[in-house]
Design an enzyme around this catalytic site. Sequence first.
Site, short mmCIF file in Angstrom:
data_model
loop_
_atom_site.label_atom_id
_atom_site.label_comp_id
_atom_site.label_asym_id
_atom_site.label_seq_id
_atom_site.Cartn_x
_atom_site.Cartn_y
_atom_site.Cartn_z
CD GLU A 170 -12.55 -27.09 -0.24
OE1 GLU A 170 -12.13 -27.12 -1.40
OE2 GLU A 170 -13.18 -26.13 0.22
CD GLU A 313 -8.71 -20.37 -0.33
OE1 GLU A 313 -8.40 -19.62 0.63
OE2 GLU A 313 -8.52 -20.04 -1.51
#
Length: 349
Positions: A170, A313
Amino acid sequence: MSQLTSIPSLSLQTGNEVRYYLTTLTKPLGSLGKLEEYAVSLAEMTNETFPTVTPPGVIVFAADHGITAEGVSAYPQEVTAQMVTNFLNGGAAINVFSKQIGALFQIVDIGVASDIEREGLVKKKIRFGTANTLVEDAMTRSEVEEALLIGFTQAEEIIKKGAKCLLLGEMGIGNTTTSSAILAVLSGKDVKELVGQGTGISEERVVHKQKIIEKVIRKRNPDPNDPIDILSKLGGLEIAGMAGAMLSAAHHRIPILVDGFISSTAALIAKAISSKVSDYMFLSHRSVEPGHDTVIQLLEKQPILDLELRLGEGSGSAIAFPILQSATLMLKEMATFTSAGVSTKDQTN
């Protein structure tokens, strides 16, 4: 929404077959420890005695959070779009680690607060970021459902391209605030036990962040038994996207390697939607975010790694992935005592 909850049961029979096969390999019983547990779990998930996890599929969902207007992050909101560009240029940590493990890779704009016109970006924007939850609900229930379905569909697409293990990441400035609020509602714990420094704010700002989250929860008053209500009132779009993708992977018997605090919070949402989804999850690592220990307890999973990570991430999942790969290669490539002509343990003593 019915497809989100259609998840098969684990194949315990296949797991037992692999558990027995492990006793025939040229090594002392149990000597490869957790790798043997992972091999059995992968067999149960995939219903394959020789499961494979390559190639992995990495999907990074990007979205903004209106709560950043309250000064809860060390970075301004525009960093979300800037980092998406960095992902597309191949310059982020998840790019490096995805390349290392040979992953299929997608970056999905599900709610960034600005338009990004770049080749390679999957454009699925529902809205330009969530609303400021101190003032109003993050989004509508229908927007939550749309985000879940987008996540479900994006996972299906990467699985159709050959992904055998799903890694979710994300990008969204403010999403540790949103995740902490969600976790407080789901766990019933005091916000002060769950909130950390996120992207690196000062202790003074941490106290401010805690107070903002407490106010948000009081004002929005989400139903702890309704995951759609929690997301609609607190956010965020990328969290919903990841939850939908996890439900899709489990539906297709694809193992899920869950990243850190934000991704794990999405995993809790997915589990609240369909409890079977957690059967298909591995936790890649233990985050230094204080709330992550609570998430770990609620998911009832033990992290593979503990490297003091807090990047997000999907980076922790990509780093942990080779360990799952080692578990599958152990099954496929190690010789058995019989095939190698090696004597088994002396049973006479």
